[in-house]
Design an enzyme around this catalytic site. Structure first.
Site, PDB file in Angstrom:
ATOM      1  N   HIS A 147       0.781  -1.165   0.132  1.00 13.25           N
ATOM      2  CA  HIS A 147      -0.048  -0.164  -0.006  1.00 13.25           C
ATOM      3  C   HIS A 147       0.967   1.391   0.124  1.00 13.25           C
ATOM      4  O   HIS A 147       1.507   1.645   0.967  1.00 13.25           O
ATOM      5  CB  HIS A 147      -0.955   0.054   1.335  1.00 13.25           C
ATOM      6  CG  HIS A 147      -1.778   1.252   1.509  1.00 13.25           C
ATOM      7  ND1 HIS A 147      -2.787   1.498   0.392  1.00 13.25           N
ATOM      8  CD2 HIS A 147      -2.004   2.193   2.224  1.00 13.25           C
ATOM      9  CE1 HIS A 147      -3.254   2.544   0.826  1.00 13.25           C
ATOM     10  NE2 HIS A 147      -2.793   3.021   1.896  1.00 13.25           N
ATOM     11  N   GLY A 165      -4.415   8.227   4.785  1.00  7.72           N
ATOM     12  CA  GLY A 165      -4.728   9.695   5.108  1.00  7.72           C
ATOM     13  C   GLY A 165      -3.727  10.470   5.449  1.00  7.72           C
ATOM     14  O   GLY A 165      -3.714  11.686   5.753  1.00  7.72           O
ATOM     15  N   VAL A 166      -2.156  10.062   5.363  1.00  7.63           N
ATOM     16  CA  VAL A 166      -1.101  10.621   5.659  1.00  7.63           C
ATOM     17  C   VAL A 166      -0.861  11.928   4.685  1.00  7.63           C
ATOM     18  O   VAL A 166       0.189  12.837   4.901  1.00  7.63           O
ATOM     19  CB  VAL A 166      -0.004   9.832   6.117  1.00  7.63           C
ATOM     20  CG1 VAL A 166       0.803   9.221   4.880  1.00  7.63           C
ATOM     21  CG2 VAL A 166       0.963  10.637   6.905  1.00  7.63           C
ATOM     22  N   LYS A 168      -0.072  10.595   1.004  1.00  5.97           N
ATOM     23  CA  LYS A 168       0.728  10.019   0.129  1.00  5.97           C
ATOM     24  C   LYS A 168       0.325  10.530  -1.205  1.00  5.97           C
ATOM     25  O   LYS A 168       1.275  10.790  -2.007  1.00  5.97           O
ATOM     26  CB  LYS A 168       0.725   8.477  -0.007  1.00  5.97           C
ATOM     27  CG  LYS A 168       1.291   7.813   1.463  1.00  5.97           C
ATOM     28  CD  LYS A 168       1.149   6.481   1.367  1.00  5.97           C
ATOM     29  CE  LYS A 168      -0.266   5.989   1.268  1.00  5.97           C
ATOM     30  NZ  LYS A 168      -0.993   6.274   2.480  1.00  5.97           N
ATOM     31  N   SER A 169      -1.042  10.241  -1.540  1.00  9.13           N
ATOM     32  CA  SER A 169      -1.078  10.599  -2.778  1.00  9.13           C
ATOM     33  C   SER A 169      -1.129  12.126  -3.263  1.00  9.13           C
ATOM     34  O   SER A 169      -0.874  12.513  -4.328  1.00  9.13           O
ATOM     35  CB  SER A 169      -2.855  10.208  -3.289  1.00  9.13           C
ATOM     36  OG  SER A 169      -3.144   8.893  -3.139  1.00  9.13           O
ATOM     37  N   ASP A 186      -1.622   3.988  -4.864  1.00  6.78           N
ATOM     38  CA  ASP A 186      -2.475   3.146  -3.961  1.00  6.78           C
ATOM     39  C   ASP A 186      -1.740   1.618  -3.698  1.00  6.78           C
ATOM     40  O   ASP A 186      -1.582   1.192  -2.605  1.00  6.78           O
ATOM     41  CB  ASP A 186      -3.958   3.056  -4.155  1.00  6.78           C
ATOM     42  CG  ASP A 186      -4.687   2.587  -3.103  1.00  6.78           C
ATOM     43  OD1 ASP A 186      -4.398   2.801  -1.910  1.00  6.78           O
ATOM     44  OD2 ASP A 186      -5.963   1.943  -3.233  1.00  6.78           O
ATOM     45  N   ARG A 253      19.063  13.959  12.459  1.00  2.34           N
ATOM     46  CA  ARG A 253      19.378  15.052  11.869  1.00  2.34           C
ATOM     47  C   ARG A 253      20.562  15.185  10.763  1.00  2.34           C
ATOM     48  O   ARG A 253      20.641  16.288  10.387  1.00  2.34           O
ATOM     49  CB  ARG A 253      19.805  15.951  13.279  1.00  2.34           C
ATOM     50  CG  ARG A 253      18.539  16.070  14.288  1.00  2.34           C
ATOM     51  CD  ARG A 253      17.563  17.056  13.975  1.00  2.34           C
ATOM     52  NE  ARG A 253      17.884  18.296  13.860  1.00  2.34           N
ATOM     53  CZ  ARG A 253      17.936  19.100  14.845  1.00  2.34           C
ATOM     54  NH1 ARG A 253      17.650  18.837  16.067  1.00  2.34           N
ATOM     55  NH2 ARG A 253      18.513  20.439  14.649  1.00  2.34           N
TER      56      ARG A 253
END
Length: 329
Positions: A147, A165-166, A168-169, A186, A253
């Site tokens: 995914h 929902g983060v 990606k698309s 997807d 970092r």
């Protein structure tokens, strides 16, 4: 392991373009077309035709070129068929004659009796072998679905992952807008090629270049941005894992320690990018792609920076700066 059984009929049904076409046709033994091909390799049966069957690789596709066909004709002229009888006692997946060469009548008769498919191609032996082995490599490669979104950025294949929902698309859409290319959205199908690199493509070629953007719906990238904005497959060279910013987590970092993710037994470089307001994900991913290219060329920015700092400390310059004895300040 194959995801599905590859049969001789599958080879005939392959509709491949141009330089990948096998140009096959069946000339005998049609009843055996459902036979499975279990070994992704080719055998030249010259020794078997001469009567030497020790270690005969009968489970492979048998390829008949100029030499094998000439020897068949010699057996025909001498009216000697014993070796052919023994040959077809083995359950051979199929026999293929290159350059449109014709088998002898005895060969066709034994093939029909044993239900062994006999195929013919217009390609010469060398060209046909390389094409068939490429097909075997693809068909027999280990596969899985992931995914995420696969994009090509500055020539680097980047697999963007993260929970639903983060963003990606949306990140991939911005990259396409900036001139990069979408491979799949997807659901990405990845496969291990030759055991040393991972190739990704859309799990479904009909919908792989469509994107779901929340609040907008389904969009067709190739129609909106043109065919130059897509490609059908790409090696996965970097995995970018998007995640919500966690104030309790210590993020890298400097980047000296290289992280990897295991995909089908192959280690692929990976980075974690935390998301928070004000961070421009597409620009960060572009920088990551260029940095990865530099690493492939032998230059590691973080390692070079670390070595320069160590030299600065060893030379005593750091002590002079902090003690106030550096004349440059």
């Amino acid at each position: 392991m194959l995801e599905k059984k590859l049969t001789v009929l599958d080879l005939l049904d392959l509709d491949l373009p141009g330089h990948d076409s096998l140009e096959l046709k069946c000339i005998a033994g049609r009843r055996g077309l459902p036979r499975a091909i279990s070994v992704p390799d080719i055998n030249r049966p010259g020794l078997a035709l001469s009567g030497f069957f020790d270690a005969f690789a009968y489970e492979r596709v048998q390829l008949f070129g100029r030499g094998e066909t000439a020897y068949l004709q010699k057996l025909h002229n001498e009216n000697f068929c014993e070796n052919l009888k023994t040959l077809f006692n083995y359950k051979i997946p199929c026999c293929i004659f290159s350059s449109n060469r014709e088998p002898t009548p005895e060969f066709l008769r034994f093939a029909e009796d044993s239900c062994c498919p006999i195929l013919q191609t217009s390609l010469d032996s060398t060209d046909f072998s390389s094409r068939l082995l490429r097909i075997f490599s693809s068909a027999f490669s280990p596969k899985k679905t992931i995914h995420g979104v696969l994009v090509e950025v500055y020539g680097v294949g980047i697999l963007i992952t993260g929970h639903s929902g983060v963003g990606k698309s949306e990140t991939a859409l911005e990259l396409v807008e900036r001139g990069h290319r979408l491979v799949a959205d997807d659901i990405v199908e990845v496969r291990c090629v030759n055991g040393n690199f991972i190739e990704g493509r859309g799990a479904n070629s009909l919908i792989s270049h469509h994107m779901e953007i929340r609040g907008l719906g389904i969009i067709n990238i190739s129609k909106l941005y043109g065919v130059g904005a897509i490609r059908y497959q790409k090696e996965v060279q970097l995995v970018v894992r998007l995640e919500e910013w966690d104030s309790n987590k210590v993020y890298d970092r400097i980047g000296v320690d290289q992280k990897d993710v295991d995909i089908l037994g192959v280690k692929v470089p990976a980075i974690d990018i935390p998301i928070r307001p004000g961070r421009n994900m597409p620009i960060i991913i572009e920088a990551a792609a260029m940095n990865e290219r530099l690493k492939e060329m032998g230059y590691n920015s973080a390692r070079d920076f670390n070595q320069n700092v160590l030299k600065w400390i060893e030379n005593g310059e750091a002590q002079r700066v902090f003690s106030g004895n550096d004349d440059r300040y």
